[in-house]
Design a protein around this motif. Structure first.
Motif, PDB file in Angstrom:
ATOM      1  N   ILE A 164      -4.451   2.258  -2.081  1.00 39.60           N
ATOM      2  CA  ILE A 164      -3.696   3.339  -2.164  1.00 39.60           C
ATOM      3  C   ILE A 164      -2.191   3.496  -2.207  1.00 39.60           C
ATOM      4  O   ILE A 164      -1.474   4.063  -3.006  1.00 39.60           O
ATOM      5  CB  ILE A 164      -4.292   4.325  -1.056  1.00 39.60           C
ATOM      6  N   VAL A 165      -1.832   2.732  -1.146  1.00 40.73           N
ATOM      7  CA  VAL A 165      -0.272   2.622  -0.999  1.00 40.73           C
ATOM      8  C   VAL A 165       0.370   2.003  -2.223  1.00 40.73           C
ATOM      9  O   VAL A 165       1.474   2.491  -2.614  1.00 40.73           O
ATOM     10  CB  VAL A 165       0.232   1.850   0.277  1.00 40.73           C
ATOM     11  N   SER A 166      -0.166   0.957  -2.695  1.00 42.81           N
ATOM     12  CA  SER A 166       0.202   0.437  -3.954  1.00 42.81           C
ATOM     13  C   SER A 166       0.574   1.159  -5.088  1.00 42.81           C
ATOM     14  O   SER A 166       1.309   0.889  -6.055  1.00 42.81           O
ATOM     15  CB  SER A 166      -0.205  -1.264  -4.057  1.00 42.81           C
ATOM     16  N   SER A 167      -0.595   2.119  -5.279  1.00 41.57           N
ATOM     17  CA  SER A 167      -0.543   2.949  -6.419  1.00 41.57           C
ATOM     18  C   SER A 167       0.120   4.096  -6.340  1.00 41.57           C
ATOM     19  O   SER A 167       0.251   5.111  -7.253  1.00 41.57           O
ATOM     20  CB  SER A 167      -2.091   3.350  -6.762  1.00 41.57           C
ATOM     21  N   THR A 168       1.082   4.318  -5.277  1.00 47.22           N
ATOM     22  CA  THR A 168       1.563   5.503  -5.039  1.00 47.22           C
ATOM     23  C   THR A 168       3.117   5.181  -4.479  1.00 47.22           C
ATOM     24  O   THR A 168       3.347   3.876  -4.298  1.00 47.22           O
ATOM     25  CB  THR A 168       1.181   6.201  -3.793  1.00 47.22           C
TER      26      THR A 168
END
Length: 388
Positions: A112-116
């Motif tokens: 989630i963090v890497s996609s945002t």
């Protein structure tokens, strides 16, 4: 296997880490003593403290290749070497100390963090002492634990793979939080906004940016924090409260803006300042979506003045609201079967309204025809007989 010999070394602290340097001594005839000169960085203490494992720089390893066969740790101002096993590349101590860590849930959070834009924004806003990794690890702990009392963090970190692998005790976490400045928080939200807009451009997303607007009260166990006031929130919690208003992107769930404010209950007029801050947000093609409580005439007028779209849940009890007047005008139509939507089992009417507002209000000056603008608003009314 003989233990490697090291040149004279010294540990120096920087704002983010402890580094290992070599140096040479030179005699100072004036002071009649030798002095350290010609410092050269050769490694880093990976623990983030003065003591711990040393990660040698590649250039230093090229000069001393024998160091590749050992793990070197700094302990009590000395350096301890432990040979690596050729088959595993691990020391005997490491082999005996291998442990399993829970990683499924944190791996999902990593995705989630890497996609945002969250990760890059944290790194830019909190670079000191790698606080961005420590903060993210604390966030993981809060998300994944029902009882997220911060004193439980060390036990959680002992069994869970986290962005920051080192130990963080309650006192350390307290210092991390105290280091956070208001400007850093502003920088974080600015970077998230930039990242989100860049993602929209890369994805060729031309839709308007739909921002959900809402406010809430957060309980605090400390009365020493700024903006904490004694009050009761919706859950009848008698702890001190921090009241927050936030704007969240409806597609990604990313919070893009926040403001804390005084008072025991959310203040609808606080929205006016958020709308006025849209120029600072530098966001265009914005639509604000809100629940009831923010639909005052002043908020609507501010949206129109700042070219902000709006989708408000209107409330009859708000001062100067036209809601009840519009409903009364359409009451007969609201009972017309031709206006009934059989899927939702509700009567639906859309009414077009020419909304007059002051373009640039001047304090203590009465509005005139020359200073007023007109905008077209659409009032959507849904009527359910059973609920009524």
């Amino acid at each position: 296997m003989s233990t490697p010999k090291l040149p004279p070394l010294i540990i120096k602290k920087s704002p983010s880490a402890f580094y290992v340097y070599t140096y040479k001594n030179k005699w100072n005839s004036e002071k009649a003593r030798s002095e350290r000169v010609e410092f050269k960085k050769v490694g880093t203490v990976v623990s983030g403290q003065k003591e711990g494992r040393i990660r040698w720089d590649e250039k230093f390893l090229e000069e001393r290749p024998e160091l590749r066969n050992f793990i070197c740790e700094r302990k009590a101002k000395g350096y301890v070497f432990e040979p690596l096993e050729k088959e595993t590349g691990l020391s005997l101590k490491q082999v005996l100390g291998i442990k399993q860590l829970h990683a499924g849930a944190t791996w999902a959070l990593d995705q989630i963090v890497s996609s945002t834009p969250i990760g890059p924004a944290l790194k830019k806003a909190f670079p000191q002492k790698r606080d961005y990794l420590k903060t993210l690890s604390i966030v993981y702990f809060i998300i994944l634990n029902e009882n997220n009392n911060i004193s439980r963090y060390p036990n959680f970190a002992e069994t869970t793979r986290l962005p920051w692998p080192g130990a963080l005790h309650a006192s350390t976490i307290g210092r991390i939080f105290r280091r956070i400045k208001s400007q850093q928080i502003e920088n974080y939200f600015t970077e998230v906004q930039k990242g989100l807009l860049e993602q929209k451009i890369k994805a060729n997303d031309t839709d308007k940016l739909t921002l959900a607007l809402d406010s809430t009260s957060i309980s605090s166990y400390s009365e020493k924090l700024p903006n904490v006031v004694r009050g009761r929130n919706k859950d009848e919690d008698n702890l001190p409260q921090i009241n927050l208003l936030m704007l969240v992107d409806s597609k990604t769930g990313l919070p893009l803006f926040y403001r804390h404010y005084d008072g025991n209950v959310p203040d609808a007029q606080t929205v006016r300042r958020v709308i006025a801050d849209n120029s600072r947000l530098k966001l265009t093609d914005v639509v604000l979506v809100s629940d009831k409580g923010y639909s005052s005439n002043k908020n609507i007028n501010d949206c129109l003045r700042n070219d902000v779209g709006l989708l408000f849940n209107m409330k009859c009890g708000v001062k100067d609201s036209l809601t009840q007047e519009v409903i009364d005008e359409e009451m007969s139509n609201l009972r017309d079967l031709n206006k009934r939507d059989w899927y939702t089992e509700a009567f639906q009417i859309t009414k077009k309204i020419e909304w007059s507002y002051e373009r640039q209000p001047v304090p203590r000056k009465r509005p005139s025809k020359n200073t007023r603008d007109v905008a077209t608003l659409y009032w959507h009314i849904y009527f359910d007989k059973q609920i009524a």
